[in-house]
Design an enzyme around this catalytic site. Structure first.
Site, PDB file in Angstrom:
ATOM      1  N   GLU A  31      -9.290  35.516   6.668  1.00 54.88           N
ATOM      2  CA  GLU A  31      -7.997  35.303   6.011  1.00 54.88           C
ATOM      3  C   GLU A  31      -6.898  35.464   7.044  1.00 54.88           C
ATOM      4  O   GLU A  31      -7.000  36.293   7.951  1.00 54.88           O
ATOM      5  CB  GLU A  31      -7.788  36.300   4.865  1.00 54.88           C
ATOM      6  CG  GLU A  31      -6.477  36.089   4.118  1.00 54.88           C
ATOM      7  CD  GLU A  31      -6.330  36.955   2.878  1.00 54.88           C
ATOM      8  OE1 GLU A  31      -5.395  36.720   2.094  1.00 54.88           O
ATOM      9  OE2 GLU A  31      -7.157  37.871   2.690  1.00 54.88           O
ATOM     10  N   CYS A 221      -5.842  37.019  -1.087  1.00 54.45           N
ATOM     11  CA  CYS A 221      -4.558  36.755  -1.729  1.00 54.45           C
ATOM     12  C   CYS A 221      -3.931  35.458  -1.246  1.00 54.45           C
ATOM     13  O   CYS A 221      -3.158  34.835  -1.974  1.00 54.45           O
ATOM     14  CB  CYS A 221      -3.620  37.938  -1.493  1.00 54.45           C
ATOM     15  SG  CYS A 221      -4.169  39.470  -2.276  1.00 54.45           S
ATOM     16  N   ASN A 344      -9.490  34.917  -7.163  1.00 51.83           N
ATOM     17  CA  ASN A 344      -9.552  36.063  -6.270  1.00 51.83           C
ATOM     18  C   ASN A 344      -8.816  37.233  -6.906  1.00 51.83           C
ATOM     19  O   ASN A 344      -7.604  37.157  -7.111  1.00 51.83           O
ATOM     20  CB  ASN A 344      -8.910  35.741  -4.918  1.00 51.83           C
ATOM     21  CG  ASN A 344      -8.761  36.978  -4.056  1.00 51.83           C
ATOM     22  OD1 ASN A 344      -9.738  37.448  -3.479  1.00 51.83           O
ATOM     23  ND2 ASN A 344      -7.549  37.523  -3.959  1.00 51.83           N
ATOM     24  N   GLU A 345      -9.547  38.283  -7.258  1.00 52.68           N
ATOM     25  CA  GLU A 345      -8.951  39.512  -7.784  1.00 52.68           C
ATOM     26  C   GLU A 345      -8.008  39.237  -8.947  1.00 52.68           C
ATOM     27  O   GLU A 345      -7.029  39.965  -9.155  1.00 52.68           O
ATOM     28  CB  GLU A 345      -8.207  40.262  -6.675  1.00 52.68           C
ATOM     29  CG  GLU A 345      -9.097  40.751  -5.557  1.00 52.68           C
ATOM     30  CD  GLU A 345      -8.347  41.614  -4.542  1.00 52.68           C
ATOM     31  OE1 GLU A 345      -7.102  41.727  -4.658  1.00 52.68           O
ATOM     32  OE2 GLU A 345      -9.006  42.185  -3.662  1.00 52.68           O
TER      33      GLU A 345
END
Length: 764
Positions: A31, A221, A344-345
């Protein structure tokens, strides 16, 4: 660290359990945070070569960030007629003027080394050349003239060859009588094949040594972004650099997207790893004021098609539209992508559920051979974790992405976490995880947990440590696996643990029993000091009570603590808090220095939630929350009541029960062993993992289920205490090879705070 005589440890390896370790188990998560790409893996030496930095990236940034000039009056920022609409800012240089790029660091010029320059230029007045140079403090290290032409934007290229060794900066000199517009400035080292390098070679080789089976990208994120406009759309990251969509980075800087999806797929091919793209599940990140926002339903068909097009770009033949586009970009062969993460999350809302199902169903219909991976929140517990798994079971999701940034204690306590997971449901991808610090303590806790993951790899199919890369002085997250600066690569102790596991993939899991390794008890809550802090705010504490006794009012000011007294193993703390200035929340810390402490954060992330955290061995971990709905506001009193009893913590805010959690008192498994067998035609190989995260050395005697001679080698990581190792520093330990041999097994001394990965061969 206390050294004692080695204690005996008997390790008995039995027969296969029926579980085979997947060869895909250990991978990487890449990332763009901590300047991992631009200024890192990206070999580009020019910073802000597109002149697209702006205040949306970071306060104070602008088109000329990282650039200086000999005469600012002769440098104009323009946007009237750009190279491309996605690269809308450029410079007009009216000679005589010299423009210098600060870079990420000075360029290490080596005599004979070659550097490829490229840019777009437009001679709007006059004709001639700009002088390109790498200049050091003591003079010119390399130089070349670059002709510029009138009549519109023209791509130019040149090559500089190092003449003198030194640290240099790129300069562009426009002579008098010439006015030039310039954009998309690039300088890259030239590789052995004569082409400009895409990836920084030493970082590339450091990643190669991890033997990744897959690579997850671009987030995290970053994938779903801060707002719908910041969502990562893959089509804007392929094609010529000047046509790529640049944007602000979730982590507080600029994304040039020079390493976009094409370069990501090429990296996977370079490292012989399968791609695992992560796409947003139709919603942006919930860590945004106003919470997550969803793509409108009338726009979802186009978004779903974008996801399907990504798979076609990766896997389609050249007779498909996106497969042909991939071939045009220099990669005719498919990239053989087998996994796709969706989300994602995420907060598990109805918006998420609806859009996830739309994407997953479309992928299953069009590409049944691509495995879709779901998501289960940011922590290995809590409301989104439970809701994510419930949704995954209802949707029959094949693999669910769990995340676990936890303390070393948590990992030692959770060695059996996956033993009780159902064997007939979704598999687990441990997509982001780490033991919080860069210490040896954390690395060995990770080794213990990885040993357990291999044992339970019939449930845990995939795992990747996170984050992967961090530039020294530019970190937004700790810990990280690999640190680096302009000249050095600084792997952590955790790096060598990951390397040892991934170097020996696959095999049949064997039963293992231990004698001489007792779990380490976890201390219960015994009470301690009560301290209150408020970051940069000022807070008045009134109506303070400890176990019913009144305490004098207190005032908390920035960079200080108010000491209210002591609270025992059972007791009650009460007060009213009123913030008089500042923007921060309030932290209540219970416990004494050097021991376990419990912290209540009121007004945590963006001052909109509360959490309870436990600090053990000096390392903190959330144990409950975050819970939304309570924050500290200036001039608005809030009443807090905290009750402790039998290791249970309950917190009321304005009369509402917000936290109710009991400390985990399960013992820590600090000495751990695992084994697997790899049958071969001329004999068997056994891979044995041994972790000793204690102050006591262990004389390990390993018995294998074989007769006859055993020979092999152990990769041993030892020689440092548990608290050694820190961010942005080289590992305090390096692996060494130790020969092992014996009849029916082998013996090995495990020093205190050590890890060994042993490959032992038994001839047929």
């Amino acid at each position: 660290m206390t050294h004692t005589i080695a204690a005996p440890l008997d390790v008995t390896v039995g027969g296969p359990t029926g579980t085979t370790i997947p060869t895909d188990l250990w991978g990487l998560f890449l990332e763009d945070l901590n300047d991992a790409l631009d200024g890192g893996l990206n070999a580009e030496l020019v910073r802000n070569g597109d002149f697209e930095f702006n205040p949306a990236d970071r306060d104070g940034w602008h088109a000329l960030t990282a650039w200086t000039s000999s005469d600012p009056a002769r440098v104009a920022v323009r946007r009237e007629d750009p190279v491309h609409r996605n690269n809308g800012t450029y410079l007009r240089l009216t000679g005589p003027v010299t423009l210098v790029n600060d870079g990420f660091d000075p360029v290490a010029v080596v005599p004979g080394a070659r550097y490829a320059f490229s840019a777009f230029t437009w001679a709007v007045e006059g004709s001639g050349c700009i002088v390109l140079a790498l200049e050091g403090d003591d003079g010119v290290l390399a130089t070349v003239d670059v002709p510029v032409e009138p009549g519109g934007w023209n791509p130019v290229a040149a090559e500089l060859t190092g003449q003198v060794a030194g640290a240099g900066r790129l300069s562009l000199t426009v002579p008098a009588g010439l006015t030039v517009e310039i954009d998309v400035v690039s300088l890259r080292p030239v590789g052995p094949d004569g082409a400009p390098l895409t990836f920084r070679p030493d970082l590339l080789e450091t990643l190669r040594a991890l033997h990744p089976a897959f690579i997850r990208f671009p987030g995290g994120c970053l994938a779903h972004g801060l707002g719908l406009d910041n969502m990562y759309h893959w089509k804007g990251t392929v094609g010529p650099r000047h046509e790529r969509e640049q944007t602000f980075n979730t982590w507080g800087y600029h994304q040039s997207r020079q390493i976009g999806y094409l370069e990501y797929f090429q990296l996977c091919r370079e490292l012989d790893a399968t791609p695992m793209p992560i796409v947003a599940a139709g919603v942006c990140c919930q860590n945004l004021r106003g919470r997550a926002r969803a793509i409108p339903q009338d726009e979802m068909p186009a978004y779903v098609q974008d996801v399907l097009d990504l798979i076609e770009f990766a896997n389609g033949g050249t007779d498909t539209f996106w497969g042909a586009r991939r071939a045009e970009l220099g990669s005719p062969d498919p990239f053989e992508m087998r996994y796709l993460g969706v989300g994602n999350e995420d907060e598990i809302t109805d918006d998420f559920r609806e859009r996830y199902a739309q994407i997953a169903d479309a992928v299953a219909a069009a590409y049944p051979d691509v495995t879709v991976i779901g998501t289960a929140g940011p922590a290995p517990f809590g409301a989104d974790f439970e809701a994510g798994w419930e949704f995954a079971r209802a949707q029959k999701v094949a693999i669910v992405d769990e995340h676990a940034y936890r303390t070393p204690r948590w990992f030692h306590q959770n060695i059996d976490r996956y033993a009780d997971y159902p064997r007939d449901g979704a598999l687990v991808y441990l997509g982001e995880w780490a033991a919080r610090t860069n210490t040896v303590r954390s690395a060995l806790a990770e080794a213990a947990f990885m040993t357990a993951i291999e044992r339970d790899s019939d449930v845990v199919a995939l795992a990747s440590y996170a984050p992967l890369l961090a530039r020294v002085g530019h970190t937004q997250w700790v810990p990280d696996l690999i640190y680096f600066d302009a000249e050095r690569v600084l792997p952590s102790a955790s790096y060598f643990v990951q390397q040892a596991f991934a170097a020996e993939p696959g095999g049949e899991v064997c039963a293992v029993s231990l004698t001489g390794a007792e779990p380490v008890p976890v201390p219960g809550w015994a009470g301690g000091a009560v301290r209150v802090s408020a970051g940069g705010s000022e807070v008045e504490l009134t109506r303070i009570g400890l176990d019913g006794a009144a305490v004098q009012p207190a005032r908390v000011v920035p960079d200080s603590e108010a000491h209210l007294g002591r609270l025992g193993g059972r007791g009650v703390l009460e007060f009213t808090a009123t913030r008089s200035s500042g923007d921060d929340g309030l932290v209540v810390c219970l416990g004494d220095a050097g021991g376990d402490t419990v912290e209540l954060s009121l007004g945590g992330w963006q001052n909109k939630s509360t959490t309870l955290a436990l600090t053990a061995d000096g390392i903190g971990n959330e144990i409950d929350g975050p819970h939304q709905g309570h924050r500290l506001l200036t001039g608005v009193p809030i009443v807090l009541r905290l009750e402790v009893g039998d290791h249970r913590f309950r917190v009321w805010l304005d009369g509402e029960l917000v936290h109710d959690v009991t400390l985990d008192l399960r013992p820590e498994h600090r000495v751990v062993a695992g084994a697997s067998r790899r049958p071969e035609a001329d004999g068997d190989e056994y891979v044995v993992r041994l972790v000793n995260a204690t102050d006591t050395a262990r004389a390990a005697s390993v018995t294998l289920p074989v007769d006859g001679a055993v020979t092999g080698s152990a990769t041993l990581l030892a020689g440092a205490g548990p608290e050694q190792g820190s961010p942005e520093a080289d590992s305090p330990v390096r692996p060494e090879q130790v020969a092992v041999s014996g009849s029916g097994g082998f013996s090995l001394c495990l020093p205190a705070w050590s890890f060994a990965s042993v490959v032992a061969r038994v001839d047929a």
